[in-house]
Design an enzyme around this catalytic site. Sequence first.
Site, PDB file in Angstrom:
ATOM      1  N   GLU A   1       2.566 -20.540 -34.529  1.00  0.00           N
ATOM      2  CA  GLU A   1       1.757 -19.324 -34.625  1.00  0.00           C
ATOM      3  C   GLU A   1       0.293 -19.595 -34.296  1.00  0.00           C
ATOM      4  OE1 GLU A   1       2.807 -16.205 -37.297  1.00  0.00           O
ATOM      5  OE2 GLU A   1       3.868 -17.600 -38.584  1.00  0.00           O
ATOM      6  N   ASP A   2      -0.368 -18.564 -33.780  1.00  0.00           N
ATOM      7  CA  ASP A   2      -1.832 -18.554 -33.618  1.00  0.00           C
ATOM      8  C   ASP A   2      -2.306 -19.828 -32.908  1.00  0.00           C
ATOM      9  OD1 ASP A   2      -1.179 -16.490 -35.312  1.00  0.00           O
ATOM     10  OD2 ASP A   2      -2.702 -16.922 -36.812  1.00  0.00           O
TER      11      ASP A   2
ATOM     12  N   CYS B   1       0.768 -11.242 -33.539  1.00  0.00           N
ATOM     13  CA  CYS B   1       2.149 -11.696 -33.464  1.00  0.00           C
ATOM     14  C   CYS B   1       3.205 -10.611 -33.258  1.00  0.00           C
ATOM     15  CB  CYS B   1       2.502 -12.529 -34.689  1.00  0.00           C
ATOM     16  SG  CYS B   1       2.353 -11.685 -36.265  1.00  0.00           S
TER      17      CYS B   1
ATOM     18  N   ASP C   1       2.879 -17.958 -30.478  1.00  0.00           N
ATOM     19  CA  ASP C   1       3.163 -16.521 -30.368  1.00  0.00           C
ATOM     20  C   ASP C   1       1.971 -15.711 -29.853  1.00  0.00           C
ATOM     21  OD1 ASP C   1       1.633 -16.614 -32.686  1.00  0.00           O
ATOM     22  OD2 ASP C   1       3.058 -15.509 -33.919  1.00  0.00           O
ATOM     23  N   HIS C   2       0.823 -16.348 -29.642  1.00  0.00           N
ATOM     24  CA  HIS C   2      -0.361 -15.776 -28.971  1.00  0.00           C
ATOM     25  C   HIS C   2      -1.434 -16.835 -29.040  1.00  0.00           C
ATOM     26  CE1 HIS C   2      -2.052 -15.021 -32.971  1.00  0.00           C
ATOM     27  NE2 HIS C   2      -0.907 -14.416 -33.275  1.00  0.00           N
TER      28      HIS C   2
END
Length: 547
Positions: free
Chosen positions: A13-14, A52, A261-262
């Site tokens: 994530e992130d 997300c 996810d980004h």
Amino acid sequence: MSERPNILWLVTEDMGPYIPPFGDSTIVTPNLSRLAAEGVVYTNLFSTSGVCAPSRAAIIMGMYPSSIGANHMRTTSYTEVTGLPEYGAVPPPDARMVSELLRMNGYYCSNNYKEDYQFTAPKTGWDESSPYAHWRNRDKNQPFFSVFNFTETHESGLFEPYGFREIETRHYHSGNRDYKWENFGTSHAKNRMAEEETPVHLPKDTKFDIPPYLPDTPKVRRDMWKLYNNIAEMDGQVGAILKQLEEDGLLENTIIFFYGDHGGPLPREKRLIYDSGLNTPLIIRFPNKQHAGTRNNELLSFVDFAPTLLSLIGAEPPQYMQGQAFLGKYRSKNERKYIHAAADRFDGFTDAIRAVRDSRFKYIRNYRPEQGYYLPVAYREQIPTMQELLRLRDAGKLNEAQLQWFRQKKPKEELFDCTVDPYELNNLAENPQYQEKLVELRTEMDRWLKEIGDVPDLPEKKLIAKLWKGGHTQPVTAAPEINVLNGKVAISCNTEGASIGYKIIDSNGKMPDPWSIYREPIALGENEKIICQAYRIGFLPSKVVGK
């Protein structure tokens, strides 16, 4: 490699490009660096949103979030803030989660364990989606698509005290074997973990390159330290999964994807559609180290993942998917020329921004120019760097680059040369030398918006009415109808595009855990019974019926 490879997704994530394979050697990542050395590094992967849930909707459906009502963060919560009902994105009737399409092609599909698709996943979407999900739970020799989500790098990993995360144990079962990861952190904080218990992978006096949109202060440097430390923790978790894959003798029959996810977790990164919020690392390791150590600079979007998955197993991507395959049998003949992104509601605050980028230039259109860029999202304001930005802003101590985010108004159009200006601080939209590029990207955005049916700045209340065909409550999937024809059970549903899941109960009253996907009439054995349920993405599921 067999004709039907296994596919493993390792998702964090992130995650901006903060790791050695992408040029940042601040922290050592032996497992990700090994994947890169044995695979292909893709430098230009972009999410469809800087947050997300919309991005995960794009990944699982192969469609842009703003084309299916998945663009607001989140649609299934924040009702107490928005005053709107809970709702789910509603894709076209023939659209399916890509995992369901893989299941229909004989794959065992497991997700461990975050979903967050802007809709409730139908039970036909996965064989298993839980903290226990693992390829080891499949039938012998069945090909698998397995997803493991790592939450250690989430923005909440920057909250104070450091380690503000829920502690949980994930279990991986296979027969009599039980695999555990102790203290696998998730980002949704409930318990506090003392800092002295948090593993330290980086000296606290490490020097960091602070991006120019952030101030160089002790608090910001500490958040950078936490960011890299969390990446090292995640790298160890990736290594645990790779070790299990090797123990099972599956490494050379599995295509491994690692991606975020980004973009990054820091202020002016997450939730924004600058490259800092969209660009995320992608590494793909192919069986037998094919193409090992190479770099690929083609533009890729999250909407390309679903069609690429299908292409890799030899299945033709359906027409409704808006992305294009970049690998496999159905790989697109032409590389992508543009990527697109959107920013809408984040928790309790709404904006309307669209972006298009080619290999060098980014065009941004602000539909609410009278509104500033900065949104006071309470969750983000738990990050010390965000608190530091606000403190220095109020004290008049931010420089011009750092103040840009706090402007009271936005230009209607922005144009950035991302090669010369990677932090997107110098707007070229009114520069006469760049008018040809401005018109090109403006025209491409208009084309894209029309093609996907995106109406930026459509009030969310009207969006819900559109998704629900004017209804005031979320539509419900019709109950399946069960009929016996020529000794076989035939199941149908009056809701267009509904998937039907079923379970067969044996003569001893036992039934399997996963729901099978109904595709053709079923022959039941003596004293066997069947139960079924229908699902249409974005609708409430039907009641369970049996025979």
